[in-house]
Design a protein around this motif. Structure first.
Motif, PDB file in Angstrom:
ATOM      1  N   VAL A   1      48.961  33.861  -7.579  1.00  0.00           N
ATOM      2  CA  VAL A   1      49.055  32.151  -7.705  1.00  0.00           C
ATOM      3  C   VAL A   1      49.366  31.695  -6.470  1.00  0.00           C
ATOM      4  CG1 VAL A   1      49.369  30.190  -8.919  1.00  0.00           C
ATOM      5  CG2 VAL A   1      49.069  32.225  -9.973  1.00  0.00           C
ATOM      6  N   GLY A   2      48.284  31.376  -5.590  1.00  0.00           N
ATOM      7  CA  GLY A   2      48.757  30.644  -4.244  1.00  0.00           C
ATOM      8  C   GLY A   2      49.304  31.915  -3.533  1.00  0.00           C
ATOM      9  N   MET A   3      50.672  31.839  -3.049  1.00  0.00           N
ATOM     10  CA  MET A   3      51.325  32.789  -2.249  1.00  0.00           C
ATOM     11  C   MET A   3      52.090  33.956  -2.847  1.00  0.00           C
ATOM     12  SD  MET A   3      52.132  30.309   0.836  1.00  0.00           S
ATOM     13  CE  MET A   3      52.737  31.661   1.787  1.00  0.00           C
ATOM     14  N   HIS A   4      52.134  33.905  -4.212  1.00  0.00           N
ATOM     15  CA  HIS A   4      52.977  34.663  -4.966  1.00  0.00           C
ATOM     16  C   HIS A   4      52.166  35.586  -6.023  1.00  0.00           C
ATOM     17  CE1 HIS A   4      52.908  31.531  -7.780  1.00  0.00           C
ATOM     18  NE2 HIS A   4      53.055  32.064  -8.725  1.00  0.00           N
ATOM     19  N   THR A   5      52.802  36.694  -6.535  1.00  0.00           N
ATOM     20  CA  THR A   5      52.548  37.356  -7.756  1.00  0.00           C
ATOM     21  C   THR A   5      53.345  37.423  -8.809  1.00  0.00           C
ATOM     22  OG1 THR A   5      51.387  38.866  -6.359  1.00  0.00           O
ATOM     23  CG2 THR A   5      51.583  39.633  -8.445  1.00  0.00           C
ATOM     24  N   HIS A   6      52.798  36.878 -10.001  1.00  0.00           N
ATOM     25  CA  HIS A   6      53.567  36.550 -11.275  1.00  0.00           C
ATOM     26  C   HIS A   6      52.864  36.740 -12.292  1.00  0.00           C
ATOM     27  CE1 HIS A   6      56.928  34.466 -12.734  1.00  0.00           C
ATOM     28  NE2 HIS A   6      56.331  33.704 -13.619  1.00  0.00           N
TER      29      HIS A   6
ATOM     30  N   ILE B   1      59.295  31.249   0.009  1.00  0.00           N
ATOM     31  CA  ILE B   1      60.397  31.030   1.093  1.00  0.00           C
ATOM     32  C   ILE B   1      60.934  32.372   1.287  1.00  0.00           C
ATOM     33  CG2 ILE B   1      62.430  29.566   1.778  1.00  0.00           C
ATOM     34  CD1 ILE B   1      60.005  27.948   2.145  1.00  0.00           C
ATOM     35  N   ASP B   2      61.175  32.868   2.482  1.00  0.00           N
ATOM     36  CA  ASP B   2      62.221  34.207   2.623  1.00  0.00           C
ATOM     37  C   ASP B   2      61.537  35.180   1.596  1.00  0.00           C
ATOM     38  OD1 ASP B   2      63.300  33.103   4.943  1.00  0.00           O
ATOM     39  OD2 ASP B   2      64.878  32.233   3.578  1.00  0.00           O
ATOM     40  N   SER B   3      60.264  35.355   1.382  1.00  0.00           N
ATOM     41  CA  SER B   3      59.774  36.219   0.388  1.00  0.00           C
ATOM     42  C   SER B   3      59.939  36.024  -0.928  1.00  0.00           C
ATOM     43  CB  SER B   3      60.456  37.688   0.928  1.00  0.00           C
ATOM     44  OG  SER B   3      59.840  37.930   2.199  1.00  0.00           O
ATOM     45  N   ARG B   4      60.706  34.878  -1.395  1.00  0.00           N
ATOM     46  CA  ARG B   4      60.802  34.649  -2.731  1.00  0.00           C
ATOM     47  C   ARG B   4      60.166  33.514  -3.236  1.00  0.00           C
ATOM     48  NH1 ARG B   4      67.250  33.866  -4.004  1.00  0.00           N
ATOM     49  NH2 ARG B   4      66.362  34.012  -6.100  1.00  0.00           N
TER      50      ARG B   4
ATOM     51  N   SER C   1      61.728  25.471  -9.019  1.00  0.00           N
ATOM     52  CA  SER C   1      62.398  26.797  -9.788  1.00  0.00           C
ATOM     53  C   SER C   1      61.893  27.784  -9.042  1.00  0.00           C
ATOM     54  CB  SER C   1      61.893  26.609 -11.147  1.00  0.00           C
ATOM     55  OG  SER C   1      62.619  27.921 -11.794  1.00  0.00           O
ATOM     56  N   ASP C   2      62.842  29.020  -9.227  1.00  0.00           N
ATOM     57  CA  ASP C   2      62.213  30.338  -8.606  1.00  0.00           C
ATOM     58  C   ASP C   2      61.988  31.253  -9.680  1.00  0.00           C
ATOM     59  OD1 ASP C   2      64.780  30.650  -9.604  1.00  0.00           O
ATOM     60  OD2 ASP C   2      65.416  31.444  -7.818  1.00  0.00           O
ATOM     61  N   ARG C   3      61.937  30.705 -11.004  1.00  0.00           N
ATOM     62  CA  ARG C   3      61.863  31.752 -12.250  1.00  0.00           C
ATOM     63  C   ARG C   3      60.499  31.046 -13.092  1.00  0.00           C
ATOM     64  NH1 ARG C   3      67.631  33.206 -14.466  1.00  0.00           N
ATOM     65  NH2 ARG C   3      68.690  33.933 -12.414  1.00  0.00           N
ATOM     66  N   GLY C   4      59.389  30.742 -12.356  1.00  0.00           N
ATOM     67  CA  GLY C   4      58.250  29.919 -13.269  1.00  0.00           C
ATOM     68  C   GLY C   4      58.415  28.534 -13.031  1.00  0.00           C
ATOM     69  N   TRP C   5      57.388  27.869 -13.563  1.00  0.00           N
ATOM     70  CA  TRP C   5      57.139  26.562 -13.504  1.00  0.00           C
ATOM     71  C   TRP C   5      58.637  25.790 -14.035  1.00  0.00           C
ATOM     72  CZ3 TRP C   5      54.001  25.721  -9.900  1.00  0.00           C
ATOM     73  CH2 TRP C   5      52.818  26.340  -9.794  1.00  0.00           C
TER      74      TRP C   5
END
Length: 312
Positions: free
Chosen positions: A10-15, A67-70, A178-182
């Motif tokens: 999704v966008g720039m991340h894998t989740h 941001i910084d791979s997170r 959040s860094d843990r999902g929406w």
């Protein structure tokens, strides 16, 4: 892994997220390109328009990035506020400066722990927020990204004509990250919700008028917008009776529904406001129309209100 789940970029991340159909991926990509025509073309192809427009309203108000791979997950939320007649809260910079600290502390206490928030200055009029195109809403999301140099975007806003004795509708806009999902909102809690509403309302209270503004709790855009509009219509009907209404889709835009109100007022007998389907979906439009139907009959023919001031 649950068979109903897969790993999807999704966008720039894998989740891990629920499997999305191809049309939802197409829709997401069109939204990210600020391609309004492409977005509506994808939506128009879907047999279930209610589901398609609900997905659109969700995706437009969300942004994922790294941001910084997170991973970071951001979403726009709105807090509706009804300003009583004679108050001066909406788009009032001085009122915001006086109330902002108390409002920020109240939100911190109400929101789940470790939820980062970016609160935009001021209570923004429904007149403005209701005219936001998808690109405008997205630009506000991008502005909250660290290091993002978002160019200014120009949009037209309208002035919703109302009698002097009528309430006005505004929104406190914020982006939660959040860094843990929406981002999620706290579970309904009568005492906590009432405390937030009371603190926000009284933070904007001025002794020059007796009634503090009515604040609701924050919610996702598609729900907060509908809750705010419905409450405003209810309060408007109490102060200057709504005698009739009409709702007209605009041929030049699949997004816009113009609502015309006939009021029991010599000062402002007719007024109009805009509903945008990318903000509230078909369900939201239907809820607003149901509220109007509970207040007054449909006018036989759509009427145009006097031309309103359009501002850039």
């Amino acid at each position: 892994m649950n068979p109903a789940q897969s790993t999807h970029t999704v966008g720039m991340h894998t989740h891990p997220v629920l499997v999305r159909e191809n049309w939802q991926i197409e829709l997401d990509e069109a939204i990210r390109r600020n391609d309004d025509a492409g977005m509506w073309e994808v939506v128009a192809r879907q047999p279930d328009q209610e589901e398609a427009q609900e997905a659109m309203a969700t995706l437009v108000s969300r942004l994922a990035y790294r941001i910084d791979s997170r991973p970071r997950f951001s979403e726009m939320f709105l807090l509706p506020m009804i300003e009583p007649a004679g108050a001066n809260v909406i788009a009032n910079e001085a009122a915001w400066k006086a109330a902002s600290f108390a409002v920020g502390e109240a939100l911190d206490s109400w929101l789940p722990k470790k939820t980062a928030k970016t609160v935009f200055n001021g209570i923004r009029p429904f007149d403005w927020v209701g005219t936001w195109r998808p690109a405008v809403l997205r630009s506000h999301l991008y502005r909250t990204m660290p290091g993002n140099d978002q160019a200014s975007i120009t949009t037209l806003s309208e002035d919703i004509a109302c009698p002097d004795e009528a309430p006005r509708l505004g929104f406190l806009c914020m982006v939660l990250t959040s860094d843990r999902g929406w981002p999620t909102l706290p579970r309904a809690n009568t005492l906590a919700d009432k405390r937030l509403r009371d603190v926000v309302g009284f933070a904007f209270h001025d002794n020059a008028y007796s009634t503090p503004p009515t604040a609701l709790t924050p919610d996702r855009v598609q729900f907060a917008m509908v809750d705010g509009v419905c409450l405003w219509l209810h309060e408007l009907d109490r102060t200057c009776k709504v005698l009739g209404w009409s709702a007209t889709p605009i041929a030049a835009s699949a997004d816009v529904v113009k609502v015309t109100l006939r009021l029991d007022s010599e000062q402002v007998p007719l007024t109009q406001f805009t509903l945008r389907k990318h903000q509230i979906g078909l369900r939201g439009v239907d809820e607003v129309l149901q509220m109007l139907a509970s207040l007054a009959p449909v006018m036989d023919a759509a009427r145009d209100a006097p031309a309103k001031n359009m501002r850039s």
